[in-house]
Design an enzyme around this catalytic site. Sequence first.
Site, mmCIF file in Angstrom:
data_model
loop_
_atom_site.group_PDB
_atom_site.id
_atom_site.type_symbol
_atom_site.label_atom_id
_atom_site.label_comp_id
_atom_site.label_asym_id
_atom_site.label_seq_id
_atom_site.Cartn_x
_atom_site.Cartn_y
_atom_site.Cartn_z
ATOM 1 N N ASN A 1 0.891 -1.159 0.000
ATOM 2 C CA ASN A 1 0.000 0.000 0.000
ATOM 3 C C ASN A 1 0.934 1.215 0.000
ATOM 4 O O ASN A 1 1.611 1.480 0.992
ATOM 5 C CB ASN A 1 -0.869 -0.064 1.258
ATOM 6 C CG ASN A 1 -2.038 0.873 1.258
ATOM 7 O OD1 ASN A 1 -2.676 1.035 2.275
ATOM 8 N ND2 ASN A 1 -2.361 1.506 0.149
ATOM 9 N N GLN B 1 -2.000 7.116 -1.813
ATOM 10 C CA GLN B 1 -2.308 8.308 -1.033
ATOM 11 C C GLN B 1 -1.065 9.180 -0.940
ATOM 12 O O GLN B 1 0.065 8.688 -1.006
ATOM 13 C CB GLN B 1 -2.785 7.951 0.387
ATOM 14 C CG GLN B 1 -4.195 7.369 0.436
ATOM 15 C CD GLN B 1 -4.544 6.797 1.781
ATOM 16 O OE1 GLN B 1 -3.707 6.250 2.483
ATOM 17 N NE2 GLN B 1 -5.808 6.915 2.167
ATOM 18 N N CYS C 1 -5.858 5.988 7.960
ATOM 19 C CA CYS C 1 -5.281 4.943 7.109
ATOM 20 C C CYS C 1 -4.261 4.198 7.951
ATOM 21 O O CYS C 1 -3.286 4.783 8.415
ATOM 22 C CB CYS C 1 -4.633 5.508 5.857
ATOM 23 S SG CYS C 1 -3.831 4.226 4.847
ATOM 24 N N ARG D 1 -12.175 3.750 -0.937
ATOM 25 C CA ARG D 1 -12.550 5.032 -1.552
ATOM 26 C C ARG D 1 -11.317 5.646 -2.195
ATOM 27 O O ARG D 1 -10.218 5.543 -1.629
ATOM 28 C CB ARG D 1 -13.086 6.001 -0.479
ATOM 29 C CG ARG D 1 -14.367 5.600 0.198
ATOM 30 C CD ARG D 1 -14.824 6.647 1.191
ATOM 31 N NE ARG D 1 -13.838 6.901 2.230
ATOM 32 C CZ ARG D 1 -13.946 7.852 3.165
ATOM 33 N NH1 ARG D 1 -14.998 8.640 3.185
ATOM 34 N NH2 ARG D 1 -13.014 8.021 4.077
ATOM 35 N N CYS E 1 -5.185 -2.960 3.631
ATOM 36 C CA CYS E 1 -5.911 -1.876 4.302
ATOM 37 C C CYS E 1 -5.864 -2.142 5.804
ATOM 38 O O CYS E 1 -6.503 -3.088 6.286
ATOM 39 C CB CYS E 1 -7.356 -1.807 3.810
ATOM 40 S SG CYS E 1 -8.332 -0.505 4.613
#
Length: 291
Positions: free
Chosen positions: A29, A62, A95, A228, A236
């Site tokens: 991630n 992100q 997050c 999202r 996650c």
Amino acid sequence: MLLSDYLAQAVPPGLPGLKPFIKMHGLRNHFVIFDQRVHPRALPVADIVRLCDVEAGVGAEQVLTIEAPTPAGTAGGSYARMRIFNIDGREAGACGNATRCVAHILLEESGRDELVLERGGGLLACRRAGPMAVAVTFGPIVMGWEQIPLAREANTAHLPLASGPLRDGLALNIGNPHAVFFVRDLDAVDVRAVAPVIQNDPLFPEGVNVGVAEVVDSATLRLKVWERPGILTKACGTGACVAAYAARLRGLVDGNSITVHLAGGALSVELLPDGYAVMTGPVALCCLGYA
């Protein structure tokens, strides 16, 4: 030494208008991180979108910024503040994998074994859990329909919506909103096809992260999360926490220690009283650069 000072030395100078960044990942991630305490840069939505685009920018799920804590954060003992921006430029409240990455570089910077990190949803206690691993305490996990938030009153323990095999889900908030669905065979579910229907349902005015979980045994889950604004992420952290919480609520797991396997690897979740959860997992450095 502040992270920004280290980055300024690590990257060749002479690139006017650009600022140093560090790219990290937690279970694949990926995040682009800017230290705004010393080298602030404007981050308009267009820049965030470009930075996250692997074909036009650095490539990330992100963009994160490290900033000085707010007065409230300082009063709570916060070492720094973290802000989180999704690929569409919208700011997110939480997050898990991002928190571990930022906490790791701040633990290295400070030489501490523990610190408090401020983010939009409050203060997070972070500690070293190994040379390249961090444990973060999240919570409380809440399920009030206004807290998710939902557009109207509904039973968050048994959501009144479905998409293909996604039925009888739970809605939870751990700083960001989640809907968790349990299925018999995770590999048989086309998450890309069925999860967006849930994510974009009018019941969720702010959208929702959609977790699809399979119970492996009394202490183990498999999980995929459609995040999202529309990404099938490899991991996650907050999704792992709420899936573990939801599984215990449904009586699908025993005890408080649950291993959650995602595409990018495994996270350990320890469920605490009052809806809190300690999520532990690895972090990794990708690269340094200017952007």
